[in-house]
Each structure stands twice: as structure tokens, then as C-alpha cells.
Scaffold this motif. Structure first.
Motif, short mmCIF file in Angstrom:
data_model
loop_
_atom_site.label_atom_id
_atom_site.label_comp_id
_atom_site.label_asym_id
_atom_site.label_seq_id
_atom_site.Cartn_x
_atom_site.Cartn_y
_atom_site.Cartn_z
N UNK A 277 0.81 -1.22 0.00
CA UNK A 277 0.00 0.00 0.00
C UNK A 277 0.84 1.28 0.00
N UNK A 278 2.15 1.14 0.13
CA UNK A 278 3.00 2.34 0.07
C UNK A 278 2.89 2.94 -1.33
N UNK A 279 2.57 4.23 -1.43
CA UNK A 279 2.35 4.83 -2.76
C UNK A 279 3.63 5.03 -3.54
N UNK A 280 3.47 5.23 -4.84
CA UNK A 280 4.61 5.52 -5.71
C UNK A 280 5.29 6.80 -5.25
N UNK A 281 6.61 6.85 -5.41
CA UNK A 281 7.37 8.02 -5.03
C UNK A 281 8.06 7.91 -3.69
N UNK A 282 7.69 6.87 -2.92
CA UNK A 282 8.36 6.64 -1.63
C UNK A 282 9.61 5.78 -1.84
N UNK A 283 10.56 5.84 -0.90
CA UNK A 283 11.74 4.98 -1.01
C UNK A 283 11.35 3.50 -1.02
N UNK A 284 12.22 2.69 -1.55
CA UNK A 284 11.94 1.27 -1.74
C UNK A 284 11.59 0.56 -0.45
#
Length: 451
Positions: A277-284
Motif C-alpha cells: 500500500x506504500x504509494x509511488x514516489x516513496x523509497x523502496x
């Protein structure tokens, strides 16, 4: 334009200083790090001192340049030159500028004599602090002063034999200030960590994935985490291909499949599943917290978590860099050739041999006698690797002790010999949220995690 009169006492010339680009607002200095501010030393953040702090000589050089070129070209030139230094490097170098000017203020050294700094003044500066701090700290201070001179177009005593001698003396006198050598992370550390983590928790899954990727990939912890919740920089942390040494050229990170209990590929897949659920643009290696909000995995948070676990079972104290040390050692013990380990960790041949020379004793002291035959084999392998790389013992010794090094020695095979291997080993792929592999098989070749 800001006009200052009387800055050059010998001729009374009126100088014009072009406005500094993005000069930050003043702030209160920490205790022991304060200095009387003036036109040359405005109260700015440490990372901006190289740019903001000046001297009569630097002002004169800018004035001469402004007669030849438009100010916007001059500003662009200096700004792009400063960008050649990373943020942490600027902060480290700022300490040298601060201590040097504190020293000059105490000794009543005139502003015009601080740049260009003579080798006698620099040697006296080193002499004032030798024995009170480590030689490595003093060398960092001198590197900061050198960078300041370069950015202000001031000459620097590059080939001074006197400075070479005082550096050597500072190393000797400050040896008792050196940081205690770091223990390596071992398989025992990883197993203890695995037993204590709850892998139904998205946060713990991120911790586990970073620990194994950092260990088996021989990476610096700062390459896989971010400095703080507000310290996320997309340029440095959005893509994995950014390292301390290669900067924007990046590096490929390879972590091979291993035993199920400590397999980095399995750990990463679990992390990706739990934190989908971590959105795009966050660190891996971001994660979803208990309130279902995406969070950056910061280096302090990671270390606090793993250290609490290891301290509870009284395991040897380690630091963030200990993962890199332990991973390299474990690969060598497993029979991986030194040139392959060097490529995985992103070391050039000389850097890897220097690294090995400095950690060998402490690693051996932390390893069971049962591994004696393995260590004998590794020593032979490292000796062969050193011969193949055409690197002498004297070159390694001089580098470790901070002595001057003949540039010809560095060009005789000591640099750049592992890059071909690195290119063969690694695969550029995805490195951030929004570039995820569609299938587990896309993680790499033959069950290797490569990104």
C-alpha cells in the motif's frame, strides 16, 4: 549589490560582493560552535559555509571576474562547483572552516592572511589541535579548508612537504582519539534478529529486508534508508543507484539467494507484499505504520530497533557500517573470490584491500578458532588478489597512515580494475516505488536480488 569599504586594509579598495544564492536565514549556533560573525562570516547553516563564508582575497577575485563575465555566469559556475560536494560532506568540511577561523580569531590573524592560507599558518593550526582530536579529524578539517580555497579560487599548498609531515604527526598524536573498531554483523546477529521480529508487522518486514539486503549486498546502511522523516531527497533516496563514492553514477546492488532463514530475496518479497500500500514516489524500503500511513524507514529508527534486540541478548555492539563488514566477511568465508566480493560491495581494488587490511584483525578476533583454515585460505586469496591488482604493501601502508602517495602507483592498476566484473554481476532494474517487478522471477537472474 552589497558594498563594503575598507575590507582590504593595504589599499582601501571598495569591493562589491554579488548577492549569495539562496543564503539561509540566521540561526543560533550550538555551544562550542559559535564564532563572531562579520561581513566575511555570516551566521548560516553549516552546509552553506563553503559558499557563504568569504575573505578579502575571495572578494577581490569575484571583483576581477565580474569585469570579465556577467554575474549570473559567475554565480552559476560557483554554484555548480559546490554541487560537486554532497550535503554531509559540506557539513563535515564546515567544521574545518569553523575551527580554523576560531583559531585565527584567538591568535589575532588578520582576515587577509587567512586566504590564501600559508603552509606555516596551516601547520600552526594543526599543531594547536594535534593530540586533542584524531588525525582523521584534522585531515578532514584540512580537506574542508582546501575545498574552501578551491571554491574561492585561492591557491592551496598542494605539494607542501611540511603539511605532509604535520598530518603524519597529527595521526600519531591523535591515535588515542580514534573510534573503537566496529564489530561485524554476523549470521548469529541475523538469526537473533529474525527470532525477535514479528514478520506479520509491515514495519518489521521492512527492517528484515533492509538488514539482509545490506548484509548480503555489502552496502552502506545510508544507501538503503533515509536520514530522517523530513530528510528524504528524491535525488539520493528515490533511486538505489546513488552511493557515497559513485554519487549520481550509482551502483548496482546484488544480494544472492541464500538459506531460507536469512534469504534476502524471500525477505524482500515479504516486505513488498506487506507494504504494497506504500504509494509511488516513496523509497523502496518504506512501510505502512499502525495507522495505515506510509512512512520512511530512517537510519536512526532502523538502528534503534535492531540494537534493542541485540542488546537484549547481549550480542557484541555493532554500528550501521557493521553490515557491510559482516557481509563481505561472510562471502569470503563462503569461498566467494575477493574480486567478486569487491564488485558486489562496489569497492575498487585498492579500496577493498585497504578495507580488508583495517578490519582483518578485529574480524579474526570475533571468529571461532574453527574458522582458522578458512582464514588461511582467505589470506592466500587476498594476497593473490593484491598481486593481480599490482598493488604493493607500501602503497596500502601509506594510504592507511595518511602518508603521501605517488600518483603513478595509483595508475598502475590500483584503480578501476573491478568495474568490468561489476557490470557482469549486476542488472539495472527497478529501484523505487512505481517500478516494481510484475513477477518474482523479475527480481534477477538465478534467484539473485539485483537492483
Amino acid at each position: 549589490m552589497t558594498t563594503l569599504q575598507g575590507l582590504l586594509p593595504h589599499n582601501g579598495t571598495v569591493m562589491q560582493i554579488p548577492p549569495l544564492a539562496l543564503c539561509p536565514a540566521p540561526h543560533k549556533s550550538q555551544k562550542g560552535r559559535s564564532i563572531q560573525n562579520n561581513q566575511f562570516r555570516p551566521n548560516v547553516w553549516a552546509a552553506d559555509r563553503l559558499n557563504a563564508w568569504s575573505s578579502p582575497y575571495a572578494i577581490q577575485q569575484r571583483e576581477l571576474l565580474s569585469k570579465q563575465l556577467p554575474n549570473h555566469i559567475i554565480n552559476d559556475a560557483f554554484n555548480i562547483a559546490e554541487e560537486g560536494l554532497s550535503g554531509p560532506t559540506k557539513v563535515n568540511y564546515a567544521a574545518g572552516l569553523l575551527c580554523f577561523n576560531q583559531f585565527c580569531n584567538k591568535e589575532n590573524i588578520p582576515e587577509e592572511d587567512r586566504m590564501p592560507a600559508s603552509e606555516i599558518l596551516l601547520a600552526g593550526f594543526v599543531g594547536a589541535f594535534a593530540g586533542t582530536v584524531s588525525g582523521r579529524t584534522i585531515c578532514a578539517w584540512l580537506s574542508g579548508l582546501r575545498a574552501w580555497h578551491i571554491l574561492k579560487r585561492a591557491p592551496w599548498p598542494e605539494k607542501s612537504e611540511l603539511l605532509g609531515l604535520v598530518r603524519r604527526a597529527a595521526n600519531n598524536q591523535g591515535s588515542h582519539h580514534q573510534r573503537v573498531r566496529r564489530n561485524p554483523v554476523t549470521l548469529q546477529h541475523l538469526l537473533a534478529l529474525r527470532l525477535a521480529l514479528d514478520l506479520t508487522s509491515p514495519f518489521h518486514c521492512a527492517i528484515w529486508a533492509v538488514a539482509l539486503t545490506c548484509f548480503w549486498g555489502c552496502r552502506r546502511l545510508g544507501e538503503l534508508t533515509v536520514p530522517s522523516e523530513t530528510g528524504f531527497n528524491p535525488k539520493l533516496h528515490f533511486h538505489i543507484p546513488w552511493t557515497k563514492t559513485t554519487r549520481e553514477l550509482g551502483a548496482d546492488i546484488v544480494a544472492s539467494a541464500n538459506a531460507p532463514a536469512v534469504c534476502p530475496c524471500d525477505a524482500f518479497l515479504l516486505h513488498w507484499e506487506k507494504n504494497t500500500a506504500v504509494p509511488a514516489g516513496y523509497p523502496l524500503f518504506s512501510y505502512i505504520d499502525k495507522d495505515r500511513n506510509p512512512k520512511h524507514l530512517t537510519k536512526p529508527k532502523f538502528l534503534k530497533t535492531v540494537m534493542a534486540i541485540w542488546n537484549s541478548v547481549k550480542m557484541p555492539n555493532v554500528l550501521g557500517h557493521s553490515f557491510r563488514i559482516g557481509g563481505a566477511v561472510e562471502l569470503l568465508l563462503a569461498g566467494v573470490p575477493p574480486h567478486v566480493v569487491a564488485a558486489i560491495g562496489g569497492w575498487e581494488s585498492l579500496a577493498f584491500l585497504l578495507y580488508w587490511r583495517q578490519i582483518e584483525d578485529i574480524v579474526v578476533s570475533q571468529t571461532s578458532d574453527a574458522y582458522q583454515k578458512d582464514w588461511d585460505r582467505i589470506r592466500h586469496a587476498m594476497t593473490d588478489y593484491q598481486k593481480q591488482s599490482n598493488i604493493s604493501n607500501s602503497l596500502i601502508d601509506n594510504c592507511i597512515r595518511g602518508h603521501s602517495v605517488d600518483v603513478k602507483q595509483l595508475c598502475g592498476g590500483a584503480l578501476g580494475s573491478v568495474w568490468g566484473v561489476s557490470q557482469l554481476l549486476s542488472i539495472y532494474g527497478w529501484a523505487s516505488r512505481g517500478q516494481a517487478p510484475a513477477k518474482p522471477s523479475q527480481l534477477g537472474l538465478n534467484n539473485n536480488l539485483a537492483f
